[in-house]
Design an enzyme around this catalytic site. Structure first.
Site, PDB file in Angstrom:
ATOM      1  N   LYS A 184      -7.388  24.578  89.694  1.00 42.99           N
ATOM      2  CA  LYS A 184      -6.516  24.318  88.536  1.00 42.99           C
ATOM      3  C   LYS A 184      -6.506  25.535  87.609  1.00 42.99           C
ATOM      4  O   LYS A 184      -7.377  26.405  87.719  1.00 42.99           O
ATOM      5  CB  LYS A 184      -7.008  23.076  87.793  1.00 42.99           C
ATOM      6  CG  LYS A 184      -8.382  23.237  87.155  1.00 42.99           C
ATOM      7  CD  LYS A 184      -8.908  21.915  86.608  1.00 42.99           C
ATOM      8  CE  LYS A 184     -10.260  22.129  85.932  1.00 42.99           C
ATOM      9  NZ  LYS A 184     -10.934  20.869  85.616  1.00 42.99           N
ATOM     10  N   TYR A 214      -8.594  47.556  62.293  1.00 37.89           N
ATOM     11  CA  TYR A 214      -8.097  46.734  61.181  1.00 37.89           C
ATOM     12  C   TYR A 214      -9.218  46.373  60.213  1.00 37.89           C
ATOM     13  O   TYR A 214     -10.333  46.025  60.626  1.00 37.89           O
ATOM     14  CB  TYR A 214      -7.481  45.443  61.707  1.00 37.89           C
ATOM     15  CG  TYR A 214      -6.099  45.629  62.293  1.00 37.89           C
ATOM     16  CD1 TYR A 214      -5.044  46.097  61.505  1.00 37.89           C
ATOM     17  CD2 TYR A 214      -5.853  45.337  63.626  1.00 37.89           C
ATOM     18  CE1 TYR A 214      -3.777  46.266  62.056  1.00 37.89           C
ATOM     19  CE2 TYR A 214      -4.591  45.489  64.172  1.00 37.89           C
ATOM     20  CZ  TYR A 214      -3.555  45.967  63.381  1.00 37.89           C
ATOM     21  OH  TYR A 214      -2.308  46.131  63.920  1.00 37.89           O
TER      22      TYR A 214
HETATM   23  C1  PLP Z   1     -12.270  20.861  86.259  1.00 35.15           C
HETATM   24  C2  PLP Z   1     -12.701  19.620  86.903  1.00 35.15           C
HETATM   25  C3  PLP Z   1     -13.677  19.645  87.899  1.00 35.15           C
HETATM   26  C4  PLP Z   1     -14.434  20.882  88.290  1.00 35.15           C
HETATM   27  O1  PLP Z   1     -15.518  21.088  87.408  1.00 35.15           O
HETATM   28  P1  PLP Z   1     -16.492  22.365  87.538  1.00 35.15           P
HETATM   29  O2  PLP Z   1     -17.515  22.111  86.501  1.00 35.15           O
HETATM   30  O3  PLP Z   1     -15.658  23.559  87.234  1.00 35.15           O
HETATM   31  O4  PLP Z   1     -17.046  22.358  88.907  1.00 35.15           O
HETATM   32  C5  PLP Z   1     -13.957  18.448  88.541  1.00 35.15           C
HETATM   33  N1  PLP Z   1     -13.325  17.290  88.205  1.00 35.15           N
HETATM   34  C6  PLP Z   1     -12.394  17.245  87.243  1.00 35.15           C
HETATM   35  C7  PLP Z   1     -11.732  15.962  86.917  1.00 35.15           C
HETATM   36  C8  PLP Z   1     -12.055  18.395  86.537  1.00 35.15           C
HETATM   37  O5  PLP Z   1     -11.144  18.339  85.569  1.00 35.15           O
END
Ligand code: PLP
Length: 395
Positions: free
Chosen positions: A40, A289
């Site tokens: 994702k 800045y």
């Molecule tokens: C992002 C996510 C994961 C993965 O988690 P990690 O800690 O990056 O391994 C798993 N399940 C869901 C529902 C998530 O949103």
């Protein structure tokens, strides 16, 4: 490398390290577990177009994406993998789910209604569209409340329905806390809900819960295994951050499974730039800045064409450092939108064109997303996913 890549700011993505981490996760897993590779948010900022095909070739069968849009992009790269949409399905996305054979997580009646009406419109046969029902066992974010598996939601899966309940899932809020009774409580709630679903005659093929931390700590895994075995279903874990080389929140000292592994996870992404300008300012002059950096001696400054708009957090101003000629050069003054100044006074012979590492390794020095997260008071997930779209991802 894209042909439009001229500004010397880029992220290098290591295929060999991603695959090393992927295989290490398999090694730490067992044959009865399926691992979903979570890609994702543009593969945690690493570039979907690079990472999705690499993981698919390496044998990942399930890929977890954020949205229908990411699902469509992933389908174009991976024709054969299962693609799971982890965040809420929204209006007008049902057609994309059908067309691109995406598998959504569902829990709101409107999501199920729009999917079944799209499937009926397309005259799809009964049970042809696989969906995974999310159960809220304590995260209070997505999912049907665990003790509210009203017949209402389960009626969407009657035998004549075009929808098939292929999976039931939940998400833990504190999986990295080794002694957390919270995860055990969430699993108990999940068990109750799953038992109810099976008692209603439904037979989902998958149960999934847990992330990288769940696999690596093993916390609660026995209970999940037992639940899956009881109902003769496939248990799946959804691993994300460890694929990209990070196991934050739990060190190897509390991580028996990782301690036994011969290898460690290796960061996949490096963020790099080059020196584009140099100057020496006299003692007393300032940089950046609001003049937050003042030279206490004649000071050699190197300019980098990378700024907070590239995802280099402004919180690193006067705090962070970069690697140049194998040494640490402090960030001088405020990070600008598109530029950053380094103090290279103590590093001899810095020249225009020198490669600079903002995240990654150079010589024996290393900057990790965990280092940056600590300095920015955030987590490695945010550091990695904050790297801007305009930064090209290269091999
Ligand atoms: C992002 C996510 C994961 C993965 O988690 P990690 O800690 O990056 O391994 C798993 N399940 C869901 C529902 C998530 O949103």
């Amino acid at each position: 490398m894209t042909s439009s890549f001229t500004r010397p700011v880029w992220a290098e993505i290591s295929r060999s390290r991603l695959l090393h981490n992927f295989h290490l996760l398999q090694t730490l897993s067992t044959p009865d577990l399926e691992l979903m590779a979570v890609i994702k948010a543009n593969a945690y900022g690493h570039g979907l177009e690079l990472c999705a095909p690499w993981l698919a070739e390496a044998g990942a069968r399930w890929l977890g994406v954020t949205s229908a849009a990411e699902g469509i992009a992933t389908r174009a790269l991976c024709p054969d993998q299962r693609i799971f949409i982890m965040s809420s399905l929204w209006h007008q996305e049902a057609e994309a789910v059908l067309e691109h054979k995406l598998t959504p997580s569902v829990w709101e009646p409107f999501q199920l209604e729009m999917l079944s009406s799209a499937a009926r419109q397309a005259r799809l046969p009964a049970q042809s569209i696989a969906v995974h029902l999310e159960i809220d066992t304590g995260m209070s974010r997505q999912g049907v409340l665990w003790n509210d598996i009203a017949e209402g939601i389960l009626t969407f899966f009657e035998p004549s329905s075009p929808l098939r309940l292929e999976g039931v899932m939940t998400h833990f809020h504190s999986p990295e806390e080794m002694d957390s009774s919270a995860t055990i409580e969430q699993i108990s709630r999940f068990e109750t809900t799953v038992d109810t679903i099976f008692a209603n005659g439904l037979k989902p093929a998958y149960l999934h819960a847990g992330n990288s931390a769940t696999l690596l700590t093993g916390h609660g895994l026995d209970r999940l295994r037992a639940l899956a075995a009881k109902h003769s279903t496939q248990l799946m874990l959804r691993t994300g951050i460890a694929l990209y080389g990070y196991t934050p929140g739990y060190t190897s000292s509390v991580l028996p499974r990782l301690r036994d592994a011969k290898n460690s996870f290796e960061p996949v992404l490096s963020l790099k730039s080059r020196v584009v300008s140099l100057r020496t300012i006299p003692k007393g002059d300032t940089a950046g800045y609001n003049a937050s950096f003042r030279a206490t001696q004649a000071t050699r400054l190197a300019l980098l064409p990378i700024g907070y708009a590239d995802g280099l957090s402004r919180r690193l101003s006067n705090q962070g450092y970069a690697l140049i000629r194998g040494q640490r050069a402090p960030i001088a003054g405020r990070i600008s939108m598109d530029q950053t100044i380094l103090d290279v006074t103590t590093i001899s012979e810095v020249a225009i064109g020198d490669e600079v590492v903002l995240l990654g390794e150079q010589g024996s020095e290393r900057i990790t997303a965990e280092n940056l997260a600590q300095q920015c008071q955030t987590i490695p997930w945010e550091i990695l996913t904050s790297i801007a779209h305009r930064v090209p991802r290269c091999i």
